[in-house]
Design an enzyme around this catalytic site. Structure first.
Site, PDB file in Angstrom:
ATOM      1  N   ARG A 193       1.113  -0.936   0.134  1.00  0.00           N
ATOM      2  CA  ARG A 193      -0.374  -0.331   0.145  1.00  0.00           C
ATOM      3  C   ARG A 193       0.930   0.969  -0.165  1.00  0.00           C
ATOM      4  O   ARG A 193       2.310   1.093   0.409  1.00  0.00           O
ATOM      5  CB  ARG A 193      -1.221  -0.274   1.267  1.00  0.00           C
ATOM      6  CG  ARG A 193      -2.397  -0.835   1.209  1.00  0.00           C
ATOM      7  CD  ARG A 193      -2.943  -0.869   2.225  1.00  0.00           C
ATOM      8  NE  ARG A 193      -2.051  -1.021   3.490  1.00  0.00           N
ATOM      9  CZ  ARG A 193      -1.726  -0.199   4.477  1.00  0.00           C
ATOM     10  NH1 ARG A 193      -1.658   0.613   4.835  1.00  0.00           N
ATOM     11  NH2 ARG A 193      -1.269  -1.152   5.846  1.00  0.00           N
ATOM     12  N   TYR A 228      -1.302  -3.345  -7.378  1.00  0.00           N
ATOM     13  CA  TYR A 228      -0.843  -4.031  -5.662  1.00  0.00           C
ATOM     14  C   TYR A 228      -2.416  -4.660  -4.749  1.00  0.00           C
ATOM     15  O   TYR A 228      -3.152  -3.362  -4.653  1.00  0.00           O
ATOM     16  CB  TYR A 228       0.116  -3.853  -5.297  1.00  0.00           C
ATOM     17  CG  TYR A 228       0.827  -3.913  -2.756  1.00  0.00           C
ATOM     18  CD1 TYR A 228       0.802  -5.362  -2.888  1.00  0.00           C
ATOM     19  CD2 TYR A 228      -0.729  -3.249  -2.203  1.00  0.00           C
ATOM     20  CE1 TYR A 228       0.420  -6.321  -1.300  1.00  0.00           C
ATOM     21  CE2 TYR A 228      -0.855  -3.828  -1.099  1.00  0.00           C
ATOM     22  CZ  TYR A 228      -0.197  -4.992  -1.241  1.00  0.00           C
ATOM     23  OH  TYR A 228       0.029  -5.643   0.136  1.00  0.00           O
ATOM     24  N   LYS A 281      -8.928  -2.262   1.534  1.00  0.00           N
ATOM     25  CA  LYS A 281      -9.783  -1.701   2.629  1.00  0.00           C
ATOM     26  C   LYS A 281     -10.361  -0.551   2.530  1.00  0.00           C
ATOM     27  O   LYS A 281     -11.170   0.557   3.156  1.00  0.00           O
ATOM     28  CB  LYS A 281      -7.788  -0.503   2.527  1.00  0.00           C
ATOM     29  CG  LYS A 281      -6.933  -2.432   3.360  1.00  0.00           C
ATOM     30  CD  LYS A 281      -7.434  -2.682   4.583  1.00  0.00           C
ATOM     31  CE  LYS A 281      -6.954  -3.631   5.729  1.00  0.00           C
ATOM     32  NZ  LYS A 281      -5.580  -4.259   5.211  1.00  0.00           N
ATOM     33  N   HIS A 333     -10.812  -2.590  11.268  1.00  0.00           N
ATOM     34  CA  HIS A 333      -9.434  -3.161  10.775  1.00  0.00           C
ATOM     35  C   HIS A 333      -9.300  -4.763  11.965  1.00  0.00           C
ATOM     36  O   HIS A 333      -8.532  -5.074  13.030  1.00  0.00           O
ATOM     37  CB  HIS A 333      -8.318  -2.729  10.603  1.00  0.00           C
ATOM     38  CG  HIS A 333      -7.300  -3.108  10.352  1.00  0.00           C
ATOM     39  ND1 HIS A 333      -5.561  -2.527  10.320  1.00  0.00           N
ATOM     40  CD2 HIS A 333      -7.046  -4.556   8.489  1.00  0.00           C
ATOM     41  CE1 HIS A 333      -5.071  -3.500   9.480  1.00  0.00           C
ATOM     42  NE2 HIS A 333      -5.860  -3.930   8.690  1.00  0.00           N
ATOM     43  N   SER A 346      -1.016  -3.709  10.128  1.00  0.00           N
ATOM     44  CA  SER A 346      -0.791  -4.448   9.134  1.00  0.00           C
ATOM     45  C   SER A 346       0.095  -5.000   9.963  1.00  0.00           C
ATOM     46  O   SER A 346       1.155  -4.472  10.092  1.00  0.00           O
ATOM     47  CB  SER A 346      -0.973  -3.886   7.535  1.00  0.00           C
ATOM     48  OG  SER A 346      -1.730  -2.620   7.094  1.00  0.00           O
ATOM     49  N   CYS A 358       0.718  -7.489  12.051  1.00  0.00           N
ATOM     50  CA  CYS A 358       1.705  -7.778  13.270  1.00  0.00           C
ATOM     51  C   CYS A 358      -0.178  -8.842  13.362  1.00  0.00           C
ATOM     52  O   CYS A 358       0.455  -8.568  14.874  1.00  0.00           O
ATOM     53  CB  CYS A 358       0.525  -6.490  13.503  1.00  0.00           C
ATOM     54  SG  CYS A 358       1.527  -4.844  13.342  1.00  0.00           S
ATOM     55  N   ASP A 408      -9.227 -10.318   9.015  1.00  0.00           N
ATOM     56  CA  ASP A 408      -9.126  -8.681   8.895  1.00  0.00           C
ATOM     57  C   ASP A 408      -9.221  -7.391   8.671  1.00  0.00           C
ATOM     58  O   ASP A 408      -9.385  -6.507   8.897  1.00  0.00           O
ATOM     59  CB  ASP A 408      -7.882  -8.580   6.810  1.00  0.00           C
ATOM     60  CG  ASP A 408      -7.195  -7.017   6.778  1.00  0.00           C
ATOM     61  OD1 ASP A 408      -5.831  -7.384   7.589  1.00  0.00           O
ATOM     62  OD2 ASP A 408      -7.800  -6.751   5.667  1.00  0.00           O
ATOM     63  N   ARG A 418       2.227 -11.975  -0.477  1.00  0.00           N
ATOM     64  CA  ARG A 418       0.745 -12.431   0.137  1.00  0.00           C
ATOM     65  C   ARG A 418       0.936 -13.852  -0.489  1.00  0.00           C
ATOM     66  O   ARG A 418       0.458 -14.146  -2.104  1.00  0.00           O
ATOM     67  CB  ARG A 418      -0.134 -11.506  -0.009  1.00  0.00           C
ATOM     68  CG  ARG A 418       0.551 -10.528   0.608  1.00  0.00           C
ATOM     69  CD  ARG A 418      -0.600  -9.189   1.460  1.00  0.00           C
ATOM     70  NE  ARG A 418       0.233  -8.571   2.706  1.00  0.00           N
ATOM     71  CZ  ARG A 418      -0.601  -8.166   3.678  1.00  0.00           C
ATOM     72  NH1 ARG A 418      -1.298  -8.847   4.172  1.00  0.00           N
ATOM     73  NH2 ARG A 418      -0.207  -7.280   4.492  1.00  0.00           N
TER      74      ARG A 418
HETATM   75  P1  GTP Z   1      -2.838  -8.009   7.641  1.00  0.00           P
HETATM   76  O1  GTP Z   1      -2.652  -8.766   6.182  1.00  0.00           O
HETATM   77  O2  GTP Z   1      -0.583  -7.125   7.171  1.00  0.00           O
HETATM   78  O3  GTP Z   1      -3.626  -7.369   8.298  1.00  0.00           O
HETATM   79  O4  GTP Z   1      -0.996  -8.738   9.300  1.00  0.00           O
HETATM   80  P2  GTP Z   1      -1.958 -10.073  10.543  1.00  0.00           P
HETATM   81  O5  GTP Z   1      -2.005  -8.843  11.474  1.00  0.00           O
HETATM   82  O6  GTP Z   1      -2.778 -10.240   9.659  1.00  0.00           O
HETATM   83  O7  GTP Z   1      -0.382 -10.244  10.391  1.00  0.00           O
HETATM   84  P3  GTP Z   1       0.166 -11.551  10.356  1.00  0.00           P
HETATM   85  O8  GTP Z   1      -1.186 -13.373  11.359  1.00  0.00           O
HETATM   86  O9  GTP Z   1       0.277 -12.370   8.538  1.00  0.00           O
HETATM   87  O10 GTP Z   1       1.658 -11.895  10.507  1.00  0.00           O
HETATM   88  C1  GTP Z   1       2.197 -10.914  10.375  1.00  0.00           C
HETATM   89  C2  GTP Z   1       3.702 -11.332  10.869  1.00  0.00           C
HETATM   90  O11 GTP Z   1       3.752 -11.694  12.102  1.00  0.00           O
HETATM   91  C3  GTP Z   1       4.174 -12.756  10.625  1.00  0.00           C
HETATM   92  O12 GTP Z   1       5.162 -12.952   9.970  1.00  0.00           O
HETATM   93  C4  GTP Z   1       3.961 -13.457  11.616  1.00  0.00           C
HETATM   94  O13 GTP Z   1       4.813 -14.237  11.347  1.00  0.00           O
HETATM   95  C5  GTP Z   1       3.743 -12.552  12.547  1.00  0.00           C
HETATM   96  N1  GTP Z   1       3.676 -12.537  13.945  1.00  0.00           N
HETATM   97  C6  GTP Z   1       1.779 -13.302  14.094  1.00  0.00           C
HETATM   98  N2  GTP Z   1       1.727 -13.792  15.113  1.00  0.00           N
HETATM   99  C7  GTP Z   1       3.190 -13.953  15.892  1.00  0.00           C
HETATM  100  C8  GTP Z   1       3.086 -13.763  17.554  1.00  0.00           C
HETATM  101  O14 GTP Z   1       2.502 -14.409  17.864  1.00  0.00           O
HETATM  102  N3  GTP Z   1       4.731 -13.193  17.672  1.00  0.00           N
HETATM  103  C9  GTP Z   1       5.360 -13.157  16.958  1.00  0.00           C
HETATM  104  N4  GTP Z   1       6.902 -13.216  17.340  1.00  0.00           N
HETATM  105  N5  GTP Z   1       5.153 -12.992  15.523  1.00  0.00           N
HETATM  106  C10 GTP Z   1       3.891 -13.320  15.158  1.00  0.00           C
HETATM  107  C1  SPV Z   2      -3.119  -4.620   5.911  1.00  0.00           C
HETATM  108  O1  SPV Z   2      -2.344  -3.838   5.427  1.00  0.00           O
HETATM  109  O2  SPV Z   2      -3.631  -4.437   6.673  1.00  0.00           O
HETATM  110  C2  SPV Z   2      -3.046  -5.969   4.826  1.00  0.00           C
HETATM  111  C3  SPV Z   2      -2.831  -5.824   3.456  1.00  0.00           C
HETATM  112  O3  SPV Z   2      -4.450  -7.079   5.019  1.00  0.00           O
HETATM  113  S1  SPV Z   2      -3.330  -4.462   2.061  1.00  0.00           S
HETATM  114  O4  SPV Z   2      -4.727  -5.395   1.812  1.00  0.00           O
HETATM  115  O5  SPV Z   2      -2.176  -4.301   1.105  1.00  0.00           O
HETATM  116  O6  SPV Z   2      -4.061  -3.466   2.807  1.00  0.00           O
HETATM  117 MN    MN Z   3      -4.523  -5.818   7.569  1.00  0.00          MN
END
Ligand code: GTP
Ligand code: SPV
Ligand code: MN
Length: 591
Positions: free
Chosen positions: A73, A201, A210, A230, A252, A254, A281, A374
């Site tokens: 983004r 993207y 979003k 979110h 994002s 996290c 999400d 992704r």
């Molecule tokens: P968006 O799709 O961008 O909104 O991201 P998201 O919030 O769904 O994050 P996602 O679950 O994909 O995790 C993102 C990164 O954080 C990955 O590299 C994971 O491995 C890491 N991660 C997720 N949960 C944990 C956790 O409990 N501990 C640690 N250390 N890392 C974590």
């Molecule tokens: C984020 O960045 O929070 C995502 C991926 O879930 S995107 O669709 O690019 O916003």
């Molecule tokens: Mn997201």
């Protein structure tokens, strides 16, 4: 219009206008049939936009590589084009609507010459449900069409549900030349319109996500009295079969997808604990007839971060990607025509191409997959998808959890004193930036409710709306918590094991919701007594380690006050008085 799938006059008039603007060679009405999608996937492979992967190992899966300058983004080029600048607020970029339309129409003029216009009808939320909102996206990208087919409920049934109504969200996407200098993602809340140019993207071009489900929908929610957030939504099943639903907002990359699909540690599984995923999400939340807060995931798939996803960290996500999935910017294994990314396993492919499409040797130290690479996977693929996933009524939320990446300040978990204090806790969220957006990674910034890049109006009005929602919910309001999986030790290693072990924290949260466990009242809210977090079976982790990440360091929080005060200063008179009071209370508590 020939072959039109609807007679809705507002739809036809708008499309006619956009055909005249973009001048496509062909127009294709997407009906949602698999036949038509197959045709497009084959066409995408012919043009090189897609690569068909190994049908035996990854049936129905494709690889897509984006332009090198178009991998995340672009917050700096994302605009809220409300009539008045003050309605966008200090945390959004604003452009005057007439100026924005002129600029965008200038870019979009003739942009589909030599190309096909695809007309995508889609629903956010189950078609016909009280949550559902409809949209039409025009695009010249096959990748967008086949991704929208996964991420939304897409197809001609949307026209039937819409009838002759004018209540739908307009979306125009033009790839153009993927020119960064002319890239704009613009939202016109007063016109229910989104225009996105010069990107391919996901977050910039899958307009249901979003752009619609958060930036436009947050405006609708404010007008209509609901919340667009979110947030992931999960159901936690206990041994007696009861399921408690939790919504959680993390910025994002996290950990939302990971938490939403969590597999509890063995000691919990043995007893009969399970986690069901409703969404990873986005949550739309409305007050139900019973006065509680009910949540629906408006999406139909997962657009998840690939790196870090593996059979240990998130088996449910990995399994979700094993069929009918689109991978973007990961490594191609040329030996067996499959994909790979960092930490998928310990065997990077020998004969491989990186996300840039270059020959790649893992021993050269470079990353093969882009950090924001992704997968786009159907929700139905997920082994732990909730039976309530398609429920028109949504699920009742007992707890709302905020969280971010904080190396120090925030403890592993704490609970707010009440709803308004919870809104304060959400409003002061801060997190280290990630690769999900372009720009520096690892810089701490304020990201209230994980909505900094997604709130489509003035953030202070958004907080006021949250406070209003709390008044309406009264004693039926969900309890509000904050978590931080990312506390580090002096060597910079994460202290908390995270992932499946986050179940131990969810366990405390649901016991707090029922009122069956005490807590320690601190300056910032209720923090667990260390004995109440189950750490049985954790390796190299004792109660002292736990105490170290439950600690509320008064000096760090005093410094935090300065950051919050500075941030709040941006909002001037609009800042709700309740939040100023909460900040005063925190200051006094720290004395
Ligand atoms: P968006 O799709 O961008 O909104 O991201 P998201 O919030 O769904 O994050 P996602 O679950 O994909 O995790 C993102 C990164 O954080 C990955 O590299 C994971 O491995 C890491 N991660 C997720 N949960 C944990 C956790 O409990 N501990 C640690 N250390 N890392 C974590
Ligand atoms: C984020 O960045 O929070 C995502 C991926 O879930 S995107 O669709 O690019 O916003
Ligand atoms: Mn997201």
């Amino acid at each position: 219009m020939t072959n039109a799938l609807t007679t809705n006059p507002s739809v036809l008039a708008w499309i006619e206008e956009k055909i005249a603007l973009t001048q496509p060679d062909r127009v294709m009405w997407i009906d949602g049939s698999n036949e038509q999608l197959e045709e497009l996937r084959a066409e995408g492979c012919r043009t090189g936009e897609l690569r068909k992967l190994n049908e035996e190992k990854l049936p129905g899966c494709y690889l897509h590589l984006s332009a090198l300058n178009d991998v995340a983004r672009v917050e700096g080029r994302t605009f809220i084009c409300s009539e008045k600048e003050e309605d966008a607020g200090p945390t959004n970029h604003w452009m005057a609507p007439d100026k924005a339309y002129d600029l965008l129409y200038d870019i979009a003029k003739g942009a589909y010459k030599g190309r096909t216009m695809y007309i995508i009808p889609y629903s956010m939320g189950p078609v016909g449900s009280p949550f559902a909102k409809y949209g039409i996206e025009l695009t010249d990208s096959i990748y967008v069409v086949i991704s929208m087919a996964i991420m939304t409920r897409m197809g001609k049934e949307v026209y039937a549900a819409l009838g002759d109504s004018n209540d739908w969200i307009r979306g125009l996407h033009c790839k153009c030349d993927i020119d960064e200098e002319k890239r704009y993602i613009c939202h016109f809340p007063q016109d229910n319109t989104i225009i996105s140019v010069n990107s391919g993207y996901g977050g910039n071009v899958l307009l249901g996500k979003k752009c619609f489900a958060l930036r436009i929908a947050s405006n609708l929610g404010r007008q209509e009295g609901w919340l667009a957030e979110h947030m992931l939504i999960l159901g936690l099943e206990r041994p007696d079969g009861t399921i408690t639903y939790i919504a959680a907002a993390f910025p994002s990359a996290c950990g939302k997808t990971n938490l939403a699909m969590l597999i509890p540690p063995e000691l919990y599984r043995e007893k009969g604990y399970k986690v069901w995923c409703v969404g990873d999400d986005i949550a739309w939340m409305r007050i139900g007839a019973d006065g509680r807060l009910w949540a629906c995931n408006p999406e139909n798939g997962f657009f998840g971060v690939a790196p870090g996803t593996n059979m240990k960290s998130n088996p449910n996500a990995l399994i979700s990607t094993q069929k009918n999935t689109i991978f973007t910017n990961v490594v191609l294994n040329e030996d067996d025509n499959t994909v790979w990314w960092e930490s998928l396993d310990k065997n990077p492919p020998k004969n491989a191409r990186n996300w840039k499409g270059e020959k790649w040797d893992c021993t050269d130290g470079s990353k093969g997959a882009h950090p924001n690479s992704r997968f786009t996977a159907p929700a139905k693929n997920c082994p732990c998808i909730s039976s309530e996933f398609d429920s028109p009524a949504g699920v009742p939320i007992s707890a709302i959890v905020f969280g971010g990446r904080r190396a120090k300040t925030a403890p592993l978990v704490y609970q707010s004193r009440d709803w308004d204090h919870g809104v304060f806790v959400g409003s002061i969220m801060a997190s280290e930036t990630t690769a999900a957006a372009t720009g520096a990674v690892g810089v701490v910034r304020r990201d209230p409710m994980a909505m900094l890049p997604f709130c489509g109006y003035h953030m202070a009005d958004y907080w006021a709306h949250w406070i209003e929602m709390g008044k309406k919910l009264g004693d039926k309001a969900p309890k509000i918590f904050n978590v931080n999986w990312f506390r580090t030790d002096d060597e910079g290693h994460f202290v908390w094991p995270g992932f499946g072990d986050n179940m131990r924290v969810l366990d405390w949260i649901i016991r707090r919701c029922e009122g069956t466990v005490d807590a320690n009242e601190t300056a910032i809210g209720y923090v667990p007594n260390a004995e109440d977090i189950n750490i049985d079976g954790l390796e190299d982790f004792d109660i002292e380690t736990l105490k170290s990440i439950l600690e509320v360091d008064k000096d760090l929080w005093a410094a935090e006050i300065d950051g919050i005060t500075e941030f709040y200063g941006k909002f001037g008179d609009k800042l709700p008085a309740k939040l100023t009071e909460e900040l005063e209370t925190l200051k006094n508590n720290l004395k």
